[in-house]
Structure formats: C-alpha cells, structure tokens
Design a protein around this motif. Structure first.
Motif, short mmCIF file in Angstrom:
data_model
loop_
_atom_site.label_atom_id
_atom_site.label_comp_id
_atom_site.label_asym_id
_atom_site.label_seq_id
_atom_site.Cartn_x
_atom_site.Cartn_y
_atom_site.Cartn_z
N LEU A 19 -44.16 -55.75 -130.04
CA LEU A 19 -42.83 -56.01 -129.53
C LEU A 19 -42.48 -55.05 -128.41
CD1 LEU A 19 -41.44 -56.43 -133.07
CD2 LEU A 19 -41.92 -58.24 -131.46
N LEU A 60 -38.80 -54.80 -126.61
CA LEU A 60 -37.64 -54.26 -127.31
C LEU A 60 -37.78 -52.77 -127.56
CD1 LEU A 60 -36.68 -56.81 -130.08
CD2 LEU A 60 -35.53 -56.36 -127.96
N SER A 116 -36.21 -49.37 -129.50
CA SER A 116 -35.64 -49.30 -130.84
C SER A 116 -34.12 -49.14 -130.76
CB SER A 116 -36.26 -48.16 -131.61
OG SER A 116 -36.15 -47.00 -130.85
N ARG A 134 -30.38 -49.77 -130.52
CA ARG A 134 -29.51 -50.91 -130.80
C ARG A 134 -28.17 -50.73 -130.12
NH1 ARG A 134 -27.64 -51.27 -135.92
NH2 ARG A 134 -27.08 -53.45 -136.03
N THR A 143 -39.49 -62.72 -129.76
CA THR A 143 -38.15 -62.33 -130.23
C THR A 143 -37.41 -63.66 -130.40
OG1 THR A 143 -38.21 -60.26 -129.01
CG2 THR A 143 -36.03 -61.12 -129.53
N LYS A 163 -34.88 -64.23 -141.01
CA LYS A 163 -35.30 -62.82 -141.15
C LYS A 163 -36.11 -62.60 -142.43
CE LYS A 163 -31.72 -59.74 -140.16
NZ LYS A 163 -32.18 -58.69 -139.26
N PRO A 213 -37.97 -59.44 -134.07
CA PRO A 213 -36.60 -59.03 -133.75
C PRO A 213 -35.71 -60.25 -133.47
CG PRO A 213 -38.21 -57.97 -132.29
CD PRO A 213 -38.94 -59.03 -133.07
N ASN A 217 -30.98 -57.05 -133.83
CA ASN A 217 -31.49 -55.99 -132.95
C ASN A 217 -30.71 -55.86 -131.64
OD1 ASN A 217 -33.80 -57.36 -134.53
ND2 ASN A 217 -34.51 -55.29 -134.17
#
Ligand code: PEP
Ligand code: MN
Length: 359
Positions: free
Chosen positions: A5, A8, A10, A12, A157, A184, A191, A219
């Motif tokens: 990934l 992205l 980490s 948020r 994603t 999920k 994500p 995310n």
C-alpha cells in the motif's frame, strides 16, 4: 495476500482532493496551489470523462485534460488521479503518466468492464482506488477487488461513496455503513477512504460524514474541492474550496483504534455483560421460533395459511409503537421485526412443507 500500500501514508486522514471535473488548465493550477498551501492533500483528483446520468450534462473535457491534471500535480509536487471506465481510458492515462486511477461506482457494477480495466493494467504497479458499486451489493464490490488481485495488481484502496436510492433522503446516496464495515471484515488489509462529497451531494453535510468515517476508523477522505464551487461545471452543490477543506480537517476529532490500559478492566466488564445479554437474546429468539413451529402444526392440520396479514400488521404496528419507550429507533425496530418474522416464516414453512426449500 501481499498488499503493497505505498500510496497511503500512515497519517490519518489520508487526503485525496480536487475538483469533480478537470475544467481548464487555469482551474487545475489554481486548485493545486491552494490545496498544497492550505491542506495536507497527498493526491489531487480530477474527473476527465464524467459518467453523467443524463447526456445533456457536462461530460468532461476528455484526453486533453490529462495533461492539465498531470502538470498541475507536477507544479506542487503531488501525485494525481482520475477515473477510468474502459481500456482506452487506461491507455491514455498510462501514456500521460497519471499516478493513481479510480474505478467509479457505475463501473464497479459491471464485471466485464472491471475485468477489461484490470487486464489493461496487468503488469503495471499503479495504485487503484475502487469505489463501491451504486447498488448495495457487498459481493460485487469484493468481486471487483478480486479481479485486480487476480492480475497481481495489489496496490488497492477502496472508497465508500454511498448507494443509490430512488426516494428522497437526506443524502444523495445512502451511506449504509454496515456495507463498508462488512467489507473491512473481509479485507482488513485494504485501506478504505470515505467520499463524503458523493454520499451527501451537499457541502453542509461533509463534516458530519467525515467525522463519522473517522470514528469508523477509515484511513482517509476522498473529497471534492474547487477553486470556485459556485461556478463548477459538475457537482457544484457538494464542492468546497481548499480553504474550507482546511477548516473541515481542523474540525475533525481524530480518535485511535486502541484500548487505554487504565480502562481495560472496566471495558472488559461491560463487554462481558453485553455478551451475556446477547446469549439471552439468542435463547429467546430460539424459544420464539419453537412457538412458531407449534403454531405451524395447528395451521397445517387445519389448512390455514402461514401469513395472516391482519394479525401480522397488528403485531408489527404494536412493536413499532413501542420503539420510543425502549429508546430504539423506528428504523431498527422495523428491520428487526421484519427479520424475526422472516425467520419465523422459514421455520413454519419447513414444518408445513417439509419437501420444499424454505429459503
Ligand atoms: C466522482 O468521483 O467524480 C464520481 C463520478 O464518483 P462516483 O463514481 O462515486 O459517482
Ligand atoms: Mn463529482
């Protein structure tokens, strides 16, 4: 599954923002600079080919806009992304070095098109964002993800953008949060971003939806910004300026997915009590079904139908009328009673017609 990934971070909320549609070179340069100055946007979005419901709406500037999008990103050193709806779009995006692609909600519904796009991307490492299908079908969304994973396209994603409804509702597309939450559960490594712009269709609802998605531990956000929303050629009522996006992000309360150790015992005690209540709910439901089966025996012997509408209506209305007293929403009571009734019918059918499928 080995998901890389790399688009992205980490941090948020991971932020993808930009106009609904790429309209001109000047519009893209302006939005890019203002996003870079005021927000932590990491990828700039902009639609080139717009899937509009009616053909008389603005349908996007087409291929020439890819250069404006890419150049605007270069000027502020940010990645860019756009929507692809067929293999030709993919080819043009790759030629113009678009960094990230998204699959729109109207495309996710069609397995042939998703497969065509996946095949066209095979061998690349491009990050892909997959919106939920317009209809509330979790498996269709998961199936689209599988079509990319099967071709070794693993930088995936997903985006929750809500589901179409016919009747009027507060939102342009109902969120049905249970669907992204279920997603999920199946794909915990993938994500998930929230697109509050297309869920709401209304800039005044962006903050409440964004906050909710952060509380659901999403995310990040995929959100429409325009240098001058009132003049936008598409989705004008849901777009905000980059400066308004800054205010929105600053207003979010960001909570973490953790258990604070000083409260661990207290939380466990509540969760255990809830577990015991769930046990009782299950036992009661099981007893309720056994009583329905007894009724089915009488109905079968006396040639009576399972469904007796008048009786069911009175049971249903009575319970709905009790929702307030028990501090339960009417919508919850309605759904719960319908589910219980369906299960009860299934039990009665299996008694009365043992040879037919009671599903
Ligand atoms: C968009 O993001 O501009 C778009 C068309 O979204 P959706 O596919 O969610 O309707
Ligand atoms: Mn839009």
């Amino acid at each position: 599954m080995n998901l890389s990934l790399h688009i992205l971070s980490s941090e948020r909320p991971f932020l993808i923002s930009g106009p609904c549609s790429v309209e001109s070179e000047a519009q893209m340069n302006e939005v890019a600079h203002r996003l870079k100055t005021h927000t932590s946007t990491q990828v700039i979005r902009g639609g080139i080919w717009k899937p509009r419901t009616r053909p008389d709406s603005f349908e996007g500037v087409g291929e020439k806009g890819l250069k404006w999008l890419k150049e605007a990103g270069k000027q502020v050193n940010l990645k860019v992304c756009t929507e692809v709806s067929n293999a030709k779009h993919v080819e043009q995006c790759l030629k113009n070095e678009i960094d990230v692609l998204w699959i729109g909600a109207r495309t996710t519904v069609n397995p042939f098109t998703v497969q065509e796009i996946s095949d066209a991307l095979k061998g690349t490492k491009i990050p892909i964002l997959i919106k939920n299908p317009i209809n509330p079908d979790l498996k269709l969304w998961m199936g689209a993800v599988d079509r990319f994973l099967n071709n070794d396209l693993t930088d995936i994603t997903v985006i929750h953008r809500g589901f179409s409804i016919y009747s009027h509702h507060k939102y342009r597309n109902v969120p049905a949060w249970e669907i992204p939450i279920a997603f999920k559960q199946y794909f915990p490594e993938i994500p998930i971003l929230c697109d509050p712009s297309h869920i709401s269709g209304n800039r005044n609802l962006l903050l409440e939806l964004s906050q909710k998605s952060m509380d659901m531990n999403f995310n990040g956000l995929f959100i429409e910004t325009h240098p001058n929303p009132a003049e936008a050629l598409s989705d004008a009522s849901q777009q905000i300026t980059p400066e308004e996006l800054k205010t929105l992000i600053n207003s979010l309360v960001l909570r973490e997915n953790k258990i604070v150790s000083s409260h661990q015992n207290e939380m466990e005690s509540y969760r255990n009590k809830i577990g015991l209540l769930d046990d009782r709910i299950f036992e009661l439901l099981s007893s309720r079904m056994k009583l329905s089966e007894q009724l089915a025996v009488i109905k079968q012997k006396n040639n009576m139908t399972i469904l007796q509408e008048k009786h069911w209506k009175s049971v249903f209305d009575y319970r709905l009328g009790k929702a307030n007293e028990y501090d339960l929403s009417e919508e919850f009571v309605q759904k719960m009673m319908e589910f219980i009734h369906q299960e009860s019918i299934r039990h009665q059918l299996s008694i009365m017609n043992p040879n037919i499928d009671s599903e």
